[in-house]
Design a protein around this motif. Sequence first.
Motif, mmCIF file in Angstrom:
data_model
loop_
_atom_site.group_PDB
_atom_site.id
_atom_site.type_symbol
_atom_site.label_atom_id
_atom_site.label_comp_id
_atom_site.label_asym_id
_atom_site.label_seq_id
_atom_site.Cartn_x
_atom_site.Cartn_y
_atom_site.Cartn_z
ATOM 1 N N ARG A 105 -8.238 3.171 2.047
ATOM 2 C CA ARG A 105 -9.383 2.427 1.507
ATOM 3 C C ARG A 105 -10.164 3.267 0.489
ATOM 4 N N ASP A 106 -10.315 4.568 0.753
ATOM 5 C CA ASP A 106 -11.164 5.415 -0.086
ATOM 6 C C ASP A 106 -10.379 6.351 -0.999
ATOM 7 N N ARG A 107 -9.184 6.717 -0.557
ATOM 8 C CA ARG A 107 -8.386 7.670 -1.348
ATOM 9 C C ARG A 107 -6.941 7.227 -1.386
ATOM 10 N N VAL A 108 -6.270 7.642 -2.457
ATOM 11 C CA VAL A 108 -4.837 7.361 -2.585
ATOM 12 C C VAL A 108 -4.139 8.703 -2.790
ATOM 13 N N LEU A 109 -3.067 8.903 -2.053
ATOM 14 C CA LEU A 109 -2.344 10.177 -2.119
ATOM 15 C C LEU A 109 -1.104 10.044 -2.990
ATOM 16 N N LEU A 110 -0.972 10.933 -3.970
ATOM 17 C CA LEU A 110 0.292 11.072 -4.706
ATOM 18 C C LEU A 110 0.956 12.334 -4.191
ATOM 19 N N LEU A 111 2.124 12.189 -3.592
ATOM 20 C CA LEU A 111 2.855 13.356 -3.104
ATOM 21 C C LEU A 111 3.919 13.719 -4.129
ATOM 22 N N ASP A 112 3.700 14.823 -4.819
ATOM 23 C CA ASP A 112 4.576 15.396 -5.850
ATOM 24 C C ASP A 112 4.375 14.736 -7.224
ATOM 25 N N THR A 113 4.626 15.546 -8.256
ATOM 26 C CA THR A 113 4.415 15.057 -9.626
ATOM 27 C C THR A 113 5.682 15.180 -10.465
ATOM 28 N N ASP A 125 0.814 -1.225 0.000
ATOM 29 C CA ASP A 125 0.000 0.000 0.000
ATOM 30 C C ASP A 125 0.845 1.272 0.000
ATOM 31 N N PHE A 126 2.143 1.148 -0.258
ATOM 32 C CA PHE A 126 3.038 2.315 -0.142
ATOM 33 C C PHE A 126 4.140 2.176 -1.196
ATOM 34 N N PHE A 127 4.136 3.122 -2.145
ATOM 35 C CA PHE A 127 5.092 3.040 -3.243
ATOM 36 C C PHE A 127 5.997 4.277 -3.270
ATOM 37 N N TYR A 185 5.825 9.895 -3.958
ATOM 38 C CA TYR A 185 5.294 8.858 -3.065
ATOM 39 C C TYR A 185 3.809 8.635 -3.349
ATOM 40 N N LEU A 186 3.410 7.375 -3.310
ATOM 41 C CA LEU A 186 2.018 7.009 -3.554
ATOM 42 C C LEU A 186 1.556 6.134 -2.385
ATOM 43 N N VAL A 187 0.544 6.626 -1.645
ATOM 44 C CA VAL A 187 0.105 5.955 -0.418
ATOM 45 C C VAL A 187 -1.395 5.655 -0.519
ATOM 46 N N PHE A 188 -1.740 4.379 -0.367
ATOM 47 C CA PHE A 188 -3.127 3.957 -0.532
ATOM 48 C C PHE A 188 -3.870 3.859 0.793
ATOM 49 N N ARG A 240 0.591 4.432 9.801
ATOM 50 C CA ARG A 240 0.644 2.969 9.591
ATOM 51 C C ARG A 240 2.065 2.437 9.492
ATOM 52 N N THR A 241 2.921 3.134 8.760
ATOM 53 C CA THR A 241 4.300 2.653 8.585
ATOM 54 C C THR A 241 5.294 3.387 9.474
ATOM 55 N N GLY A 242 4.886 4.518 10.050
ATOM 56 C CA GLY A 242 5.821 5.320 10.826
ATOM 57 C C GLY A 242 6.778 6.112 9.947
ATOM 58 N N VAL A 243 6.501 6.163 8.646
ATOM 59 C CA VAL A 243 7.368 6.905 7.731
ATOM 60 C C VAL A 243 6.980 8.384 7.776
ATOM 61 N N LEU A 244 7.996 9.240 7.838
ATOM 62 C CA LEU A 244 7.785 10.689 7.811
ATOM 63 C C LEU A 244 8.383 11.222 6.510
ATOM 64 N N LEU A 245 7.528 11.792 5.662
ATOM 65 C CA LEU A 245 7.975 12.313 4.358
ATOM 66 C C LEU A 245 8.317 13.790 4.522
ATOM 67 N N THR A 246 9.534 14.169 4.164
ATOM 68 C CA THR A 246 10.023 15.502 4.537
ATOM 69 C C THR A 246 10.384 16.409 3.355
ATOM 70 N N GLY A 247 10.111 15.972 2.132
ATOM 71 C CA GLY A 247 10.312 16.839 0.968
ATOM 72 C C GLY A 247 11.742 17.346 0.848
ATOM 73 N N ASP A 248 11.877 18.643 0.522
ATOM 74 C CA ASP A 248 13.205 19.243 0.374
ATOM 75 C C ASP A 248 13.717 19.852 1.685
ATOM 76 N N THR A 249 12.959 19.675 2.769
ATOM 77 C CA THR A 249 13.365 20.268 4.045
ATOM 78 C C THR A 249 14.401 19.412 4.761
#
Length: 307
Positions: free
Chosen positions: A86-94, A63-65, A81-84, A201-210
Motif C-alpha cells: 500500500r505504501d511502498r513498492v519493492l524493485l528487486l534488482d536493476t 500487485d506482483f510483476f 521483480y516488482l512487488v506492490f 501474500r503469494t507464498g513466492v520465495l525469491l532466491t536470486g542467484d542462490t
Amino acid sequence: MRTPLARTGRRLLALLAAIGIIGACSRGRPSPAVEPGRLPTTFYAGGPQCAGTPLQVHEYNPDFFILRQAACTNFEKPFLYLVFGRDRVLLLDTGAQRVDVVTPIDTLIRTWLARHRRAADSIHLVVAHSHAHGDHVAGDSQFVRRSATTVVGRDTASVRAFFRIAHWPTDLGAIDLGGRVLDVIAIPGHQAASIAIYDRRTGVLLTGDTFYPGRLYVRDTAAFAESIDRLTEFTRTHTVTQLLGAHIENTATPYRDYPEGTVDQPNEHALALYPRQLFELDSVVRTMRGRMTRTALRDVTIWPVTP
Ligand SMILES: [Zn+2]
Ligand SMILES: [Zn+2]
C-alpha cells in the motif's frame, strides 16, 4: 492384526514422507490466505537480434510483476521483480548492462497508481538487490535521482541495516510495504550480501542467484551450505508456493544446462522451482560435508568456483 496390505501402505507412507512428497504437498498447498498468480509457459528472452521489448513484463497478479531482460541486451537475461504494497513498492534488482529499466518501472507504477485512483508519486519505490553482482545492479544509477525512491546499498552492512537483520546471517529480517510483509533471509555463499525474499501474500520465495534452474556458482562453500540449510528450514515451516530465481541456464532436458554465455535459449527450463528441488539440493550439499564438487542434479547444478 497387521495385514500385509496395511504394512505395505504404512511403508509407502513412510517412504513418501522420507522423500518429502507428503510434507511438501501439505506445506506447499495454497491456503486460502495465499494470493494466486499466473506464470507463463515460457519466458523466452529472444535471440541475439533485438526484436521486441528489451525488458519483458509479466503480470503474475495485479500487485506482483516479473520482468526479464532480453537476450539481445545481455546474455545473462536476468529476472527482476516488482512487488506492490500500500505504501511502498519493492524493485528487486536493476538488471545487467545496456537496458532501460526506469522507464518500464515508471510505467508500471503509474498504471498501478491509476488503477487505485492514487496520485502520482504517492507510493515510495525501494530498490534493493538479491545480491551485489554486476548483472543485478547495473541499472541502479537510473534510480538515484528519481523522486520518492530509496536505493538500498549493496554491501552486507547496508542490507543488514535496511532489512533490520539483528544477527547476520542467522536472523530473519523483514520489510513492511504497507499491508504486505516480506521476510528477508540472509543467504551468503554465492555472494556475501545475498538475500532471499519471501512474500507472505503469494507464498513466492525469491532466491536470486542462490537457487534457480541453472549453475549455482558457489564462492564460499561453508556459507552456502549453511544458507541452503536455513532456506530449507524456512521453506519447511512456511507455505512456499514456488521459488523464483534470477536466471535460467538449464534446458528443459533434465540434467542439461546450456553452455556458459549462451544467448538464445529457445528450449529453456521453466523459471519456477519447488520445495522438493530445494530439499534435494540441501540433502546433496549435506552429504558433501564441506567438500563441494561440481554436481548436476535434475534441475540445478552445484558449481563451486574459486573466489
Ligand atoms: Zn550472482
Ligand atoms: Zn546473476
